[in-house]
Design an enzyme around this catalytic site. Structure first.
Site, PDB file in Angstrom:
ATOM      1  N   CYS A   1      -2.416   9.099   2.321  1.00 57.09           N
ATOM      2  CA  CYS A   1      -2.105   8.610   0.982  1.00 57.09           C
ATOM      3  C   CYS A   1      -3.226   8.926  -0.002  1.00 57.09           C
ATOM      4  O   CYS A   1      -2.993   8.971  -1.202  1.00 57.09           O
ATOM      5  CB  CYS A   1      -1.833   7.118   1.030  1.00 57.09           C
ATOM      6  SG  CYS A   1      -3.107   6.240   1.936  1.00 57.09           S
TER       7      CYS A   1
ATOM      8  N   GLU B   1       0.890  -1.174   0.000  1.00 59.99           N
ATOM      9  CA  GLU B   1       0.000   0.000   0.000  1.00 59.99           C
ATOM     10  C   GLU B   1       0.917   1.211   0.000  1.00 59.99           C
ATOM     11  O   GLU B   1       1.543   1.519   1.012  1.00 59.99           O
ATOM     12  CB  GLU B   1      -0.874  -0.001   1.261  1.00 59.99           C
ATOM     13  CG  GLU B   1      -1.883  -1.123   1.325  1.00 59.99           C
ATOM     14  CD  GLU B   1      -3.054  -0.919   0.389  1.00 59.99           C
ATOM     15  OE1 GLU B   1      -3.163   0.154  -0.231  1.00 59.99           O
ATOM     16  OE2 GLU B   1      -3.856  -1.854   0.262  1.00 59.99           O
TER      17      GLU B   1
HETATM   18  P1  NAP Z   1       8.255   5.231   4.611  1.00 63.80           P
HETATM   19  O1  NAP Z   1       9.398   6.112   4.841  1.00 63.80           O
HETATM   20  O2  NAP Z   1       8.246   4.348   3.430  1.00 63.80           O
HETATM   21  O3  NAP Z   1       8.104   4.369   5.940  1.00 63.80           O
HETATM   22  C1  NAP Z   1       7.095   3.401   6.088  1.00 63.80           C
HETATM   23  C2  NAP Z   1       7.618   2.285   6.956  1.00 63.80           C
HETATM   24  O4  NAP Z   1       8.704   1.672   6.280  1.00 63.80           O
HETATM   25  C3  NAP Z   1       8.147   2.753   8.313  1.00 63.80           C
HETATM   26  O5  NAP Z   1       7.854   1.770   9.276  1.00 63.80           O
HETATM   27  C4  NAP Z   1       9.627   2.840   8.047  1.00 63.80           C
HETATM   28  O6  NAP Z   1      10.420   2.705   9.212  1.00 63.80           O
HETATM   29  C5  NAP Z   1       9.815   1.634   7.144  1.00 63.80           C
HETATM   30  N1  NAP Z   1      11.060   1.674   6.391  1.00 63.80           N
HETATM   31  C6  NAP Z   1      11.719   2.742   5.907  1.00 63.80           C
HETATM   32  N2  NAP Z   1      12.868   2.346   5.294  1.00 63.80           N
HETATM   33  C7  NAP Z   1      12.924   0.996   5.415  1.00 63.80           C
HETATM   34  C8  NAP Z   1      13.851  -0.003   5.023  1.00 63.80           C
HETATM   35  N3  NAP Z   1      14.977   0.308   4.367  1.00 63.80           N
HETATM   36  N4  NAP Z   1      13.590  -1.294   5.328  1.00 63.80           N
HETATM   37  C9  NAP Z   1      12.471  -1.623   5.996  1.00 63.80           C
HETATM   38  N5  NAP Z   1      11.551  -0.733   6.397  1.00 63.80           N
HETATM   39  C10 NAP Z   1      11.765   0.561   6.105  1.00 63.80           C
HETATM   40  O7  NAP Z   1       6.899   6.031   4.528  1.00 63.80           O
HETATM   41  P2  NAP Z   1       6.354   7.066   5.574  1.00 63.80           P
HETATM   42  O8  NAP Z   1       6.959   8.382   5.271  1.00 63.80           O
HETATM   43  O9  NAP Z   1       6.449   6.547   6.964  1.00 63.80           O
HETATM   44  O10 NAP Z   1       4.805   7.059   5.222  1.00 63.80           O
HETATM   45  C11 NAP Z   1       4.261   7.879   4.272  1.00 63.80           C
HETATM   46  C12 NAP Z   1       4.011   7.141   2.977  1.00 63.80           C
HETATM   47  O11 NAP Z   1       3.118   6.070   3.217  1.00 63.80           O
HETATM   48  C13 NAP Z   1       3.352   8.020   1.958  1.00 63.80           C
HETATM   49  O12 NAP Z   1       3.913   7.826   0.698  1.00 63.80           O
HETATM   50  C14 NAP Z   1       1.912   7.524   1.972  1.00 63.80           C
HETATM   51  O13 NAP Z   1       1.217   7.792   0.796  1.00 63.80           O
HETATM   52  C15 NAP Z   1       2.081   6.080   2.265  1.00 63.80           C
HETATM   53  N6  NAP Z   1       0.866   5.498   2.826  1.00 63.80           N
HETATM   54  C16 NAP Z   1       0.137   4.679   2.043  1.00 63.80           C
HETATM   55  C17 NAP Z   1      -1.040   4.129   2.513  1.00 63.80           C
HETATM   56  C18 NAP Z   1      -1.851   3.221   1.651  1.00 63.80           C
HETATM   57  O14 NAP Z   1      -2.692   2.531   2.176  1.00 63.80           O
HETATM   58  N7  NAP Z   1      -1.627   3.175   0.354  1.00 63.80           N
HETATM   59  C19 NAP Z   1      -1.474   4.420   3.806  1.00 63.80           C
HETATM   60  C20 NAP Z   1      -0.707   5.264   4.582  1.00 63.80           C
HETATM   61  C21 NAP Z   1       0.480   5.790   4.076  1.00 63.80           C
HETATM   62  P3  NAP Z   1      10.951   4.015   9.956  1.00 63.80           P
HETATM   63  O15 NAP Z   1       9.775   4.757  10.406  1.00 63.80           O
HETATM   64  O16 NAP Z   1      11.749   3.455  11.071  1.00 63.80           O
HETATM   65  O17 NAP Z   1      11.771   4.782   8.957  1.00 63.80           O
END
Ligand code: NAP
Length: 477
Positions: free
Chosen positions: A278, A244
Site C-alpha cells: 500500500c 487501512e
Molecule cells: P481487498 O480485495 O479489499 O481484500 C481485503 C480483505 O477484504 C480480504 O480479506 C478480502 O477477502 C476481504 N473482502 C473482500 N470483499 C469483502 C466483502 N464484501 N466483505 C468482507 N470482506 C471482504 O484488498 P486486497 O486486494 O486483498 O488487498 C490489497 C489492498 O489492500 C490494496 O488496495 C492495498 O493498498 C491495501 N492495503 C492497505 C494497507 C494499509 O495499511 N493501508 C496494507 C496492506 C494492504 P477475500 O480475500 O476472501 O476476498
C-alpha cells in the site's frame, strides 16, 4: 478455523484450495466457512470478553510477550509458509515475520500504559476522572500482501486493550493466519479470546461483521472500495471503524537531490513484495535535468533483479498474487504506452524458466507518464515504475497532492527547508524524507483521505481499541 479454542471444519465440511502463486501448486485445503461460523466465532468472543477484559494489564501483556517469543522461535517455519503461500522472497518473508512479531512485543508493553487522567474542575466540590476501557468484541479483516504482520498489527493491540477478536484473513493466505493462531494457542490463549474464520466468499462473513450487534468495532485492511462498503455497513449500528486502505504514493526527487541515491532507494522500495504494498511509490516525479542520470541507475538496478520462486536464493521479484493482478498491471502499462509513455524496461509477463506456471511480471519502467494515463491515478499493485518529469518545483506539492489517496509519500532533497516544506505540505499520513522505510511497530501507520481512518502501531494503535469514559464525582454525595 479456530473458534472458541477448538480447531474446526466448516459446518458442511466444505473446503477451498490455496495455491502457490509461484507455480500454481495446491498447497492446502482450508475450511470454507461463512455466516454460521462467523456467528459462532462472535458468540465465542462475546462470551470470552468479560474474562479477558478483567485480566490485569500485566496478565495480558505476559501473554503477548509469550506470543512474541514463539513467533521469533518459529521464524524460519513462518517465513517458509509465507513464501510458499504469498510468493515474496524468503528474506522478505523473514523480515515480515520480524515486523509482525514486533507488534506483539510493542503492544505487550503498551498494555501496561493504558493511562487515564484526572481533570481539574471549576467547581470546588467536583472531581473529574477519565478512564480507558476496551471497546468490546472486535471483527477484523486482513489482506494477503502482508499476511502475518497485518494480523498481528490488529490482534496485538486488541488483546492488549482487553478486547476479544474474530479475524477473517484473505482467501489467498489463510495458511499464514492459521500458523499465527497456532502460536497464539500455544502461548496460552484462553478459549474464545481470538477466533479465526476462513472462507472463500468474504461477503457472508463481512455481513455478520457489519450487522451483528455484539460486535463493537470493525477493523479492516484492504482496498478502498471494500473499506468504504464496510464502513457504510458498520454505520448502521455506529460501530467503531479503523480502515487501512489503498495508496498512490508520490516519490519526489527534488532538483538538489542526489539522483543516484534516490534511484537506488526507489529500486529497493518499489520492488518490495513485487510492488504489492500500500505504501509502494506509484508516481515518480524527477526533475528534467537529472532524469537521464536517474533513469540510468534505475535501469541498471532493475536489470539486476532476478524473478522467480521466492524460495530460490538470489530471487528479488516474486510472483503477483493471481492472474487478475497480472492483467491489471499489464493493462495499465499498455494504456500508458498507448497514450505516449516510453517503455524503458519490462512491460511483459514472464513465461520462461517455468514461470508460466505462476504469475510473474517483469520489473517495468515507464518514462513520460502524464495525467491522462490510468497509472497516474489508479493503484498499480505491481512492479511498475511510472516516471514523470517536472520543470518547476513550485508546482510539485500541488501535483503530488492531486490524488484521492493519502497514505505514503517520499521526498529526496538535500535542503532542510525543502524537506520541511514537503513534510508539512504533503497530505499523506507517512512521509519518508530521504528514507524508504518510514515504518515501525513504534510509529503510527495510516492514511488520510481515501487511504483510511485511524492509525495502527505506536501509542495511537491501542487507542483504536479503547473507549474513553469520563466520571464526574460530586463530593456532596
Ligand atoms: P481487498 O480485495 O479489499 O481484500 C481485503 C480483505 O477484504 C480480504 O480479506 C478480502 O477477502 C476481504 N473482502 C473482500 N470483499 C469483502 C466483502 N464484501 N466483505 C468482507 N470482506 C471482504 O484488498 P486486497 O486486494 O486483498 O488487498 C490489497 C489492498 O489492500 C490494496 O488496495 C492495498 O493498498 C491495501 N492495503 C492497505 C494497507 C494499509 O495499511 N493501508 C496494507 C496492506 C494492504 P477475500 O480475500 O476472501 O476476498
Amino acid at each position: 478455523m479456530f473458534i472458541d479454542g477448538q480447531w474446526i471444519q466448516a459446518k458442511d465440511k466444505k473446503t477451498f484450495s490455496v495455491i502457490n502463486p509461484a507455480n500454481g501448486d495446491v498447497i492446502g485445503m482450508i475450511p470454507d466457512g461463512g455466516e454460521a461460523e462467523a456467528k459462532m466465532a462472535v458468540t465465542a468472543a462475546d462470551k470470552a470478553f468479560p474474562l479477558w477484559s478483567s485480566r490485569t494489564a500485566y496478565q495480558r501483556s505476559a501473554f503477548l510477550y509469550q506470543a512474541h517469543t514463539l513467533m521469533m522461535e518459529n521464524l524460519e517455519h513462518l517465513a517458509g509458509t509465507m513464501t510458499q503461500e504469498q510468493g515474496k522472497p524468503i528474506q522478505a518473508a523473514r523480515n515480515e515475520v520480524k515486523y509482525g512479531a514486533d507488534f506483539l512485543l510493542w503492544f505487550a508493553e503498551e498494555a501496561k500504559r493504558i493511562y487515564g487522567k484526572t481533570i481539574p474542575s471549576s467547581r470546588a466540590d467536583q472531581r473529574f476522572m477519565v478512564i480507558k476501557q476496551p471497546v468490546g468484541v472486535v471483527a477484523a479483516i486482513t489482506p494477503w500482501n502482508y499476511p502475518m504482520s497485518m494480523i498481528t498489527r490488529k490482534v496485538a493491540p486488541a488483546l492488549a486493550a482487553g478486547c476479544t477478536i474474530v479475524l477473517k484473513p484473505a482467501e489467498a493466505t489463510p495458511l499464514c493466519a492459521i500458523e499465527i493462531f497456532k502460536l497464539l494457542e500455544k502461548a496460552g490463549l484462553p478459549k474464545g479470546v481470538a477466533n479465526l474464520v476462513t472462507g472463500l466468499d468474504p461477503e457472508p462473513v463481512g455481513k455478520v461483521f457489519m450487522t451483528d450487534k455484539r460486535i463493537a468495532k470493525l477493523t479492516f485492511t484492504g482496498s478502498t472500495a471494500i473499506g468504504k462498503m464496510l464502513a457504510r455497513g458498520a454505520a448502521g449500528q455506529m460501530k467503531r471503524v479503523s480502515l487501512e486502505l489503498g495508496g498512490h504514493a508520490p516519490f519526489i526527487v527534488c532538483k538538489d537531490a542526489d539522483p543516484v541515491h534516490a534511484a537506488k532507494g526507489l529500486s529497493l522500495v518499489k520492488f518490495l513484495n513485487t510492488g504489492q504494498a500500500c505504501i509502494s511509490p506509484n508516481r515518480i516525479y524527477v526533475h528534467s535535468t537529472m532524469k537521464e542520470a536517474f533513469l540510468k541507475v534505475l535501469t541498471e538496478k532493475v536489470a539486476q533483479m532476478t524473478a522467480g520462486n521466492g524460495m530460490s536464493p538470489g530471487v528479488k521479484i516474486g510472483p503477483l498474487v493471481n492472474a487478475a493482478a497480472i492483467e491489471k498491471v499489464d493493462s495499465q502499462v499498455k494504456d500508458a504506452i498507448k497514450k505516449g509513455a516510453t517503455l524503458v524496461s519490462g512491460g511483459f509477463r514472464i513465461m520462461d524458466n517455468e514461470m508460466d506456471k505462476g504469475y510473474f511480471y517483469a520489473p517495468t519502467i515507464l518514462d513520460g507518464v502524464t495525467e491522462e494515463m490510468r497509472i497516474y491515478r489508479e493503484e498499480t499493485f505491481g512492479p511498475v515504475l511510472p516516471v514523470i518529469s517536472y520543470e518547476n518545483e513550485d508546482d510539485l506539492l500541488k501535483m503530488a497532492n492531486d490524488t484521492d489517496y493519502g497514505l505514503a509519500a517520499y521526498v529526496y532533497t538535500k535542503a532542510h527547508s525543502t524537506a520541511m516544506k514537503f513534510f508539512e505540505g504533503l497530505h499523506f499520513g507517512i512521509i519518508g524524507i530521504n528514507d524508504i522505510n518510514p515504518t515501525s511497530a513504534a510509529a503510527p501507520f495510516g492514511g488520510m483521505k481515501m487511504s483510511g481512518i485511524g492509525r495502527e502501531g505506536a501509542c495511537e494503535g491501542i487507542d483504536e481499541y479503547l473507549e474513553t469514559k469520563l466520571g464526574g464525582f460530586s463530593l456532596n454525595g
